[in-house]
Write a protein that holds these residues in place. Structure first.
Motif, PDB file in Angstrom:
ATOM      1  N   ALA A  28       0.827  -1.207   0.000  1.00 13.03           N
ATOM      2  CA  ALA A  28       0.000   0.000   0.000  1.00 13.03           C
ATOM      3  C   ALA A  28       0.862   1.258   0.000  1.00 13.03           C
ATOM      4  O   ALA A  28       0.528   2.249  -0.630  1.00 13.03           O
ATOM      5  CB  ALA A  28      -0.919  -0.002   1.225  1.00 13.03           C
ATOM      6  N   SER A  31       2.098   1.968  -3.471  1.00 13.85           N
ATOM      7  CA  SER A  31       1.058   2.294  -4.440  1.00 13.85           C
ATOM      8  C   SER A  31       0.675   3.766  -4.306  1.00 13.85           C
ATOM      9  O   SER A  31       0.461   4.274  -3.211  1.00 13.85           O
ATOM     10  CB  SER A  31      -0.179   1.426  -4.195  1.00 13.85           C
ATOM     11  OG  SER A  31      -1.247   1.863  -5.000  1.00 13.85           O
ATOM     12  N   ALA A  32       0.571   4.430  -5.439  1.00 11.03           N
ATOM     13  CA  ALA A  32       0.185   5.843  -5.432  1.00 11.03           C
ATOM     14  C   ALA A  32      -1.308   6.015  -5.194  1.00 11.03           C
ATOM     15  O   ALA A  32      -1.760   7.098  -4.858  1.00 11.03           O
ATOM     16  CB  ALA A  32       0.580   6.482  -6.756  1.00 11.03           C
ATOM     17  N   GLN A  33      -2.084   4.945  -5.352  1.00 13.66           N
ATOM     18  CA  GLN A  33      -3.533   5.041  -5.237  1.00 13.66           C
ATOM     19  C   GLN A  33      -4.029   4.857  -3.803  1.00 13.66           C
ATOM     20  O   GLN A  33      -5.194   5.086  -3.523  1.00 13.66           O
ATOM     21  CB  GLN A  33      -4.184   3.999  -6.137  1.00 13.66           C
ATOM     22  CG  GLN A  33      -3.836   4.214  -7.593  1.00 13.66           C
ATOM     23  CD  GLN A  33      -4.098   2.986  -8.419  1.00 13.66           C
ATOM     24  OE1 GLN A  33      -4.182   1.885  -7.911  1.00 13.66           O
ATOM     25  NE2 GLN A  33      -4.215   3.167  -9.732  1.00 13.66           N
ATOM     26  N   THR A  34      -3.169   4.429  -2.888  1.00 13.15           N
ATOM     27  CA  THR A  34      -3.588   4.195  -1.504  1.00 13.15           C
ATOM     28  C   THR A  34      -3.776   5.528  -0.797  1.00 13.15           C
ATOM     29  O   THR A  34      -2.902   6.382  -0.814  1.00 13.15           O
ATOM     30  CB  THR A  34      -2.537   3.358  -0.762  1.00 13.15           C
ATOM     31  OG1 THR A  34      -2.349   2.141  -1.473  1.00 13.15           O
ATOM     32  CG2 THR A  34      -2.996   3.053   0.646  1.00 13.15           C
ATOM     33  N   GLN A  35      -4.925   5.674  -0.174  1.00 14.49           N
ATOM     34  CA  GLN A  35      -5.214   6.906   0.556  1.00 14.49           C
ATOM     35  C   GLN A  35      -4.715   6.782   1.990  1.00 14.49           C
ATOM     36  O   GLN A  35      -4.574   5.677   2.522  1.00 14.49           O
ATOM     37  CB  GLN A  35      -6.699   7.196   0.524  1.00 14.49           C
ATOM     38  CG  GLN A  35      -7.191   7.466  -0.896  1.00 14.49           C
ATOM     39  CD  GLN A  35      -8.645   7.831  -0.931  1.00 14.49           C
ATOM     40  OE1 GLN A  35      -9.311   7.875   0.086  1.00 14.49           O
ATOM     41  NE2 GLN A  35      -9.145   8.091  -2.127  1.00 14.49           N
TER      42      GLN A  35
END
Length: 167
Positions: free
Chosen positions: A107, A110-114
């Motif tokens: 996570a 990953s650039a998409q994990t908030q």
């Protein structure tokens, strides 16, 4: 009821968490030792699944099958899960912590994990590590030592790369 029947109470110097788990299972299902043994066997099965997931994440499906087979059919795991011992819980917590550590790393990369999701994953990892240390101190200590042994060189290497890029 157990105290009235003459069953010894847990030693206050020992960790009480496993006794609380056993007590909760007895409260839910009834005071039969076979129930906790069945829960231990279930935990051993989940541990084999977690070993598969960890090995698949790090290597490939073939290594994952070997890992699941070794963990699931290791003689000690069969013995420990068939007795009223906390080793099945310790193994489950260890592989849960390993899987959660890999999940946090995945996570984090990953650039998409908030941020809230990452914080939740880190909190779950911290809880698993704390429960592991409470269940079996030496396992928690080994897990923490391994984390330091991996993260410290990685942090030093990342810092050195950053200095090279800045120069």
């Amino acid at each position: 009821n157990a105290w009235a029947a003459g069953v010894e109470l847990p030693d206050p110097e020992m960790s009480f968490e496993y006794f609380a788990v056993v007590g909760a299972i007895y409260r839910l299902l009834g005071a039969q030792p076979i129930y906790q043994i069945l829960v231990n066997c279930w935990m051993a099965g989940i541990t084999a699944l977690l070993a598969y997931l960890v090995a698949r994440e790090l290597f490939d499906r073939r290594a994952a099958r070997w890992a699941a087979g070794l963990v699931g059919f290791w003689p000690s795991s069969w013995i420990w899960s068939s007795m009223l011992m906390k080793d099945a819980l310790g193994w489950l917590l260890m592989f849960s912590a390993l899987w959660l550590a890999l999940d946090v790393l995945r996570a984090r990369l990953s650039a998409q994990t908030q941020l809230p999701a990452l914080i939740g994953r880190m909190a779950a990892l911290a809880l698993a590590a704390i429960l592991l240390a409470r269940c079996r101190f030496y396992l928690g200590f080994a897990f923490a030592l391994a984390a330091v042994a991996v993260c410290l060189p990685a942090a030093i290497l990342a810092g050195a790369r950053q200095r090279v890029q800045d120069a």
